[in-house]
Design a protein around this motif. Structure first.
Motif, PDB file in Angstrom:
ATOM      1  N   GLU A 188      -6.718  -7.065   0.638  1.00 37.10           N
ATOM      2  CA  GLU A 188      -8.089  -6.560   0.749  1.00 37.10           C
ATOM      3  C   GLU A 188      -8.077  -5.041   0.635  1.00 37.10           C
ATOM      4  O   GLU A 188      -7.249  -4.378   1.251  1.00 37.10           O
ATOM      5  N   LEU A 189      -9.054  -4.522  -0.112  1.00 37.26           N
ATOM      6  CA  LEU A 189      -9.110  -3.072  -0.314  1.00 37.26           C
ATOM      7  C   LEU A 189     -10.258  -2.465   0.466  1.00 37.26           C
ATOM      8  O   LEU A 189     -11.345  -3.022   0.518  1.00 37.26           O
ATOM      9  N   VAL A 222      -5.133   0.875  -7.577  1.00 39.52           N
ATOM     10  CA  VAL A 222      -4.731   0.910  -6.169  1.00 39.52           C
ATOM     11  C   VAL A 222      -3.429   1.670  -5.989  1.00 39.52           C
ATOM     12  O   VAL A 222      -3.323   2.551  -5.156  1.00 39.52           O
ATOM     13  N   ARG A 232      -8.342  -4.987 -10.435  1.00 35.84           N
ATOM     14  CA  ARG A 232      -8.047  -3.610 -10.042  1.00 35.84           C
ATOM     15  C   ARG A 232      -7.477  -2.788 -11.180  1.00 35.84           C
ATOM     16  O   ARG A 232      -7.068  -1.658 -10.978  1.00 35.84           O
ATOM     17  N   ASN A 256     -10.657  -9.550  -5.875  1.00 35.94           N
ATOM     18  CA  ASN A 256      -9.631 -10.507  -6.314  1.00 35.94           C
ATOM     19  C   ASN A 256     -10.253 -11.762  -6.893  1.00 35.94           C
ATOM     20  O   ASN A 256     -10.298 -12.791  -6.290  1.00 35.94           O
ATOM     21  N   PHE A 274     -13.016  -5.369  -6.976  1.00 34.89           N
ATOM     22  CA  PHE A 274     -11.838  -5.320  -6.103  1.00 34.89           C
ATOM     23  C   PHE A 274     -11.746  -6.570  -5.225  1.00 34.89           C
ATOM     24  O   PHE A 274     -10.997  -6.590  -4.261  1.00 34.89           O
ATOM     25  N   TRP A 316     -14.516  -4.841  -1.174  1.00 33.13           N
ATOM     26  CA  TRP A 316     -14.549  -6.097  -1.910  1.00 33.13           C
ATOM     27  C   TRP A 316     -15.894  -6.805  -1.842  1.00 33.13           C
ATOM     28  O   TRP A 316     -16.073  -7.859  -2.417  1.00 33.13           O
ATOM     29  N   GLU A 349      -7.144   1.958   0.539  1.00 35.44           N
ATOM     30  CA  GLU A 349      -6.000   1.311   1.185  1.00 35.44           C
ATOM     31  C   GLU A 349      -6.081  -0.198   1.098  1.00 35.44           C
ATOM     32  O   GLU A 349      -7.135  -0.789   1.284  1.00 35.44           O
ATOM     33  N   GLU A 350      -4.931  -0.811   0.857  1.00 35.94           N
ATOM     34  CA  GLU A 350      -4.871  -2.263   0.745  1.00 35.94           C
ATOM     35  C   GLU A 350      -4.188  -2.861   1.959  1.00 35.94           C
ATOM     36  O   GLU A 350      -3.156  -2.385   2.409  1.00 35.94           O
ATOM     37  N   ARG A 351      -4.777  -3.922   2.489  1.00 35.57           N
ATOM     38  CA  ARG A 351      -4.158  -4.687   3.577  1.00 35.57           C
ATOM     39  C   ARG A 351      -4.296  -6.153   3.238  1.00 35.57           C
ATOM     40  O   ARG A 351      -5.408  -6.653   3.130  1.00 35.57           O
ATOM     41  N   SER A 392       0.833  -1.193   0.000  1.00 40.62           N
ATOM     42  CA  SER A 392       0.000   0.000   0.000  1.00 40.62           C
ATOM     43  C   SER A 392       0.871   1.248   0.000  1.00 40.62           C
ATOM     44  O   SER A 392       1.849   1.312   0.719  1.00 40.62           O
TER      45      SER A 392
END
Lengths: 186, 385
Positions: free
Chosen positions: B331-332, B125, B105, B385, B383, B59, B326-328, A97
């Motif tokens: 996961e967005l 992203v 994405r 996946n 988003f 998502w 934000e991606e973690r 990120s």
């Protein structure tokens, strides 16, 4: 006056001697002494770095009243291990990120270092690392704690960490409804 | 009995340990967890909940990407689940570009400057834009990205059919464009449905005609270009004003047929033995997101979305929020810039949210677009996946 001056000189000499040493001595709340690489301690802990720079390190053992001997032993062990390790490419790898600060993945030896700890020891180590301002060690311990939570339900997390549920039934139901999407698999 | 009581007390003393971790450490720990586990973290105890900041999962369903004027206005995403618009601060630096298709994405844009076309491949992203080499060409009617084979296809479909191909390098950039043959002697003419992007299905590229016929392109025989198939001959007598081609979540080639004001809405599936379109009676619990160049069919846990078809038309204009995307852990989420508490599920506004309809016969008044607001220049993005 004479005596005072002499004492001052003696202190100066002692400080110089301290500055020349490669290690510092730390004393746990229960009075045990530990020696740690000065370079690593100053690099890894903002609090110890401040004490070393400010000359408030005691040759006979710097008192760390908030930290028990088991946790301090782990802290010192970590610092000394770190002093001997060379940062690998994994440390520099950036996060996916672009909005958050990059988290550096723990190295293999750091993983092993926290994996062998009991839950209590891990908890004490987190508190010690927090107290000493050890960012890297906090990253590693927090990473370990987050791994322990992955894929677990609130009940399972409470069990792992011995946490008392302080919600009422109604409050929990409220959370579940508010975040309905999250509890489909429960 | 007494012994038990004592041991319980000592255990409870231990318990205060983990539950009372300093808040900043709890925040560090939450930041390392995938978004989907944050609510479970919050449900552990009250103190832990205080470390969890508000966010909206990105998502759960496809979201509608929209930029009123690409290159000049911010990107925004409409989420049908939340009935909210999430506005991100970034703009795409590709003025006057046309939205062509999305895949996961990635967004594909086509930019026309005088006699040159540039295709931009955008990671929504990270914001990374990979421009193709400019291609000396009048216009592309469609541009489609094949993520599996890492190829970009530009298609001209007015008059003669032609495919122009660019291959993606391992580093993510593009090699130069290669032109296929025209098919000028092709006796069969296809009028491509203008609203829908072509679809990659089992390694072949399919272009849908307004009458239900198909043209196919095989990347392995690039020079041949697009070939109009003898069959299917049409949609089998089903009339429509708009049609959208897509590959279902189970890998079938399908199309949605819509009337001018929505109803009647039908879904057809290509029977690849007979090469004929067959009407689909039920979506089998899935949800269909269409009405944009890219159409997608997804499984959904949300009952109110099951067996429903969604198009970019809204019953009421939703609330807009400034967010970070934000991606973690893959996961967005849309994370509000303001830390004010958020209302998660849109409360009772859902019925007043996005237009939808089912396949079963229903009163035409409820399945037509009357009094809805069209969400122009939009495309579905997945988003999940």
């Amino acid at each position: 006056m004479e005596v005072d001056k002499g004492k001052g000189e003696a202190e100066e000499t002692r400080k110089v001697a301290e500055a020349d040493r490669d290690t510092v001595t730390l004393k746990s709340s229960d009075g045990k002494l530990f020696e740690v690489s000065k370079e690593a301690a100053a690099r890894l802990s903002t609090v110890l770095a401040g004490m070393i720079a400010g000359g408030s390190i005691d040759d006979n053992g710097t008192d760390l009243k908030q930290i028990g001997s088991e946790a301090l032993e782990n802290v010192v062990d970590y610092c000394n291990k770190h002093a001997n390790s060379i940062p690998s490419a994994a440390l520099i790898s950036s996060s996916i990120s672009f909005n958050t600060a990059p988290f550096k993945e723990p190295e293999e030896w750091e993983r092993k270092f926290v994996d062998r700890l009991s839950h209590d020891a891990l908890f004490d180590l987190v508190e010690a690392a927090n107290f000493l301002g050890m960012e890297r060690l906090l990253d590693v311990t927090c990473h370990k704690i987050s791994e322990m939570m992955k894929g677990k339900s609130p009940d399972q997390i409470r069990e792992v960490f011995n946490i008392k549920n302080d919600y009422t039934k109604e409050e929990l139901e409220e959370i579940r409804q508010e975040l309905a999407w999250a509890f489909y698999d429960d | 009995m007494e012994e038990t009581a004592t041991s319980t007390t000592s255990m409870q003393q231990e318990r205060t340990g983990w539950s009372s971790l300093p808040a900043d450490l709890l925040v560090d720990i939450v930041d390392l967890l995938p978004w989907s586990s944050h609510p479970r973290f919050a449900a552990v105890c009250k103190h832990w909940r205080s470390a969890v900041s508000p966010f909206y999962p990105g998502w759960l369903t496809p979201v509608l990407l929209n930029a009123v004027d690409i290159g000049c206005t911010n990107l925004r995403y409409y989420s049908p689940y939340h009935h909210k618009i999430f506005e991100v601060s970034s703009e795409l630096e590709t003025p006057n570009a046309k939205i062509c298709c999305t895949r996961g994405r990635h967004l594909t844009l086509c930019q026309q400057n005088d006699d040159e076309i540039t295709v931009a491949h955008v990671d929504l992203v990270t914001g990374v834009i990979r421009d193709s080499y400019p291609v000396d060409h009048d216009s592309f009617d469609f541009v489609i990205y094949d993520g599996e084979r890492r190829r970009m296809f530009g298609i001209s479909a007015v008059g003669v059919l032609q495919v122009v191909r660019a291959i993606q390098s391992d580093a993510g950039g593009w090699y130069r464009w290669e032109f296929s043959e025209f098919s000028p002697d092709e006796p069969k003419i296809i009028i491509a449905s203008p609203m829908t992007s072509p679809v990659i299905h089992r390694g072949l590229l399919y272009l849908l005609g307004v009458d239900g016929r198909l043209a196919v392109y095989d990347d392995g025989r690039h020079e041949q270009g697009l070939v109009v198939l003898d069959k299917p001959k049409g949609f089998g007598g089903l009339d429509c004003d708009d049609c959208y081609l897509f590959e279902s979540d189970e890998g079938e080639l399908m199309a949605v047929l819509m009337g001018r004001r929505g109803a009647p809405v039908r879904v057809v599936k290509l029977n690849e033995q007979e090469m004929e379109w067959e009407e689909v009676e039920s979506l089998q619990g899935r949800a269909l997101f269409t009405g944009t160049p890219t159409t997608m069919m997804v499984k959904t846990n949300f009952e109110w979305m099951q067996n429903k078809i969604f198009v970019p038309r809204l019953h009421s204009w939703p609330e807009s929020l400034q967010v970070y995307l934000e991606e973690r852990e893959g996961e967005l989420a849309f994370v509000p810039v303001s830390t004010a508490p958020v209302e998660q599920d849109g409360g009772g506004t859902r019925e007043m949210g996005i237009w939808s309809c089912g396949l079963e016969p229903q009163p035409s008044s409820s399945s037509e677009f009357w009094e809805t607001i069209k969400f122009y220049h939009s495309i579905w993005v997945d988003f999940s996946n």
